[in-house]
Design a protein around this motif. Structure first.
Motif, PDB file in Angstrom:
ATOM      1  N   PRO A  89      -2.646  -1.179   4.235  1.00  0.00           N
ATOM      2  CA  PRO A  89      -1.503  -0.263   4.134  1.00  0.00           C
ATOM      3  C   PRO A  89      -0.757  -0.835   2.921  1.00  0.00           C
ATOM      4  O   PRO A  89      -0.878  -1.777   2.450  1.00  0.00           O
ATOM      5  CB  PRO A  89      -0.691  -0.469   5.282  1.00  0.00           C
ATOM      6  N   ASP A 119      -5.132   5.846   6.530  1.00  0.00           N
ATOM      7  CA  ASP A 119      -5.212   4.582   7.241  1.00  0.00           C
ATOM      8  C   ASP A 119      -5.181   4.839   8.836  1.00  0.00           C
ATOM      9  O   ASP A 119      -5.910   4.041   9.496  1.00  0.00           O
ATOM     10  CB  ASP A 119      -3.677   3.896   7.101  1.00  0.00           C
ATOM     11  N   TYR A 163       1.738   2.888   6.642  1.00  0.00           N
ATOM     12  CA  TYR A 163       0.348   3.420   6.740  1.00  0.00           C
ATOM     13  C   TYR A 163       0.295   4.997   6.312  1.00  0.00           C
ATOM     14  O   TYR A 163       1.111   5.901   6.974  1.00  0.00           O
ATOM     15  CB  TYR A 163       0.071   3.185   8.258  1.00  0.00           C
ATOM     16  N   PRO A 188      -6.835  -1.529   8.332  1.00  0.00           N
ATOM     17  CA  PRO A 188      -6.722  -0.987   6.958  1.00  0.00           C
ATOM     18  C   PRO A 188      -5.925  -1.757   5.941  1.00  0.00           C
ATOM     19  O   PRO A 188      -5.768  -3.000   6.143  1.00  0.00           O
ATOM     20  CB  PRO A 188      -5.940   0.270   7.222  1.00  0.00           C
TER      21      PRO A 188
END
Length: 315
Positions: free
Chosen positions: A32, A46, A42, A30
């Motif tokens: 973050p 995420d 996160y 992802p």
């Protein structure tokens, strides 16, 4: 909205911190948020994205393809993760706090504070725990900050030298005085990343092995000499970045020949790409999870020792 540090996310998803960093760096999955000190945070979304990525990769889809698929989905397709209520959103145990202080001293480029914080870690517990829960995570985070451009190469080198000296000291102290087994530890011929190998040495010391540390860029002929002269029960090889396939196969064959009667294993991030060749030549591929392979290692070492005993040779 809850926010989680990378180690907590790794526990929630079963995806290693190294893989999480690689997915973010290579595929953007992802993405973050970051604290002012550049630590990753996160979100629930995420975590959910990571879980989907994990499942797609486990099902056989290439990581790059999995990432493209997930990033093309509408945002509302990703359902929020439901983390365990017992997990704190930010790590607060003493080992993690010490790791954070080491990273922060490195980020400030404060050598005195760095030395002080590293010295304090020696009081936290057993050497293996100090490495696996404090020094190891700090080294990975510092390396990640350097790759992200958040710190300079001078800061990264300072931390590596201070932490490396500490690891050498810890391994020397951790060597079991009454050990009856020995392991020779070395990096692949093209591998410079040696600090993680000291953590491996600490783990084997806790299992009753005395460690012979050979270090970075150890070619197969050097392993052959060690096996002939010192007869270790086990040879452990580390590779962080797998060489190109032809070179990787060549090295695996050469190391297998060099180990002769000694049991041997290969670990590190780069070892998984070579697993078929390693296992085909009778080696053990442990990847990043050395502890999970302990029973296999003990069984192979015991079998090799029986083969090399005088009684076995007579029979």
């Amino acid at each position: 909205m809850s926010l989680y540090r990378i180690r907590t996310v790794s526990e929630l998803t079963g995806v290693s911190s190294a893989t999480l960093r690689a997915w973010e760096r290579r595929y953007g999955v992802p993405a973050p948020s970051r604290t002012p000190s550049a630590y990753r945070l996160y979100s629930d979304e995420d975590v959910a994205l990571i879980l989907k990525m994990r499942d797609l990769v486990k099902a056989g889809m290439a990581p790059a393809e999995s990432a493209r698929l997930l990033l093309s989905e509408p945002a509302n397709v990703v359902a929020p993760a439901v983390p365990s209520p017992g997990l704190a959103t930010l790590d607060t145990d003493p080992f993690t706090a010490a790791s954070d202080r080491i990273v922060e001293a490195t980020r400030r480029f404060d050598p005195d504070a760095l030395e002080e914080e590293v010295s304090k870690t020696l009081t936290l517990g057993p050497a293996v725990a100090i490495f696996e829960r404090t020094i190891g995570p700090a080294l990975r985070e510092i390396g990640d900050l350097w790759h992200a451009g958040a710190i300079t190469v001078a800061q990264e080198h300072l931390a590596s030298n201070v932490l490396g000296g500490t690891l050498i000291h810890l391994l020397r102290l951790a060597q079991p005085a009454d050990a009856t087994r020995r392991i020779a530890l070395a990096c692949f011929a093209d591998e410079d990343h040696v600090l993680g190998l000291y953590g491996v040495g600490l783990r084997f010391a806790s299992w009753g092995f005395r460690t012979l540390m050979l270090g970075a860029r150890t070619p197969p002929p050097a392993i052959s000499r060690v096996v002939d002269s010192l007869a270790p029960d086990l040879v452990g090889l580390s590779v962080t970045i797998a060489p190109p396939p032809p070179r990787a196969r060549e090295l695996v064959d050469a190391y297998a020949d060099a180990c002769r009667g000694a049991a041997w294993l290969v670990g590190g991030d780069g070892s998984e790409a070579m697993r078929p060749w390693i296992e085909d030549r009778g080696g053990i591929c442990v990847g990043r999870d050395l502890a999970a392979a302990r029973q296999t290692i003990e069984r192979v070492v015991a079998a090799q020792k029986r083969k090399r005993s005088p009684r076995a040779s007579k029979e």
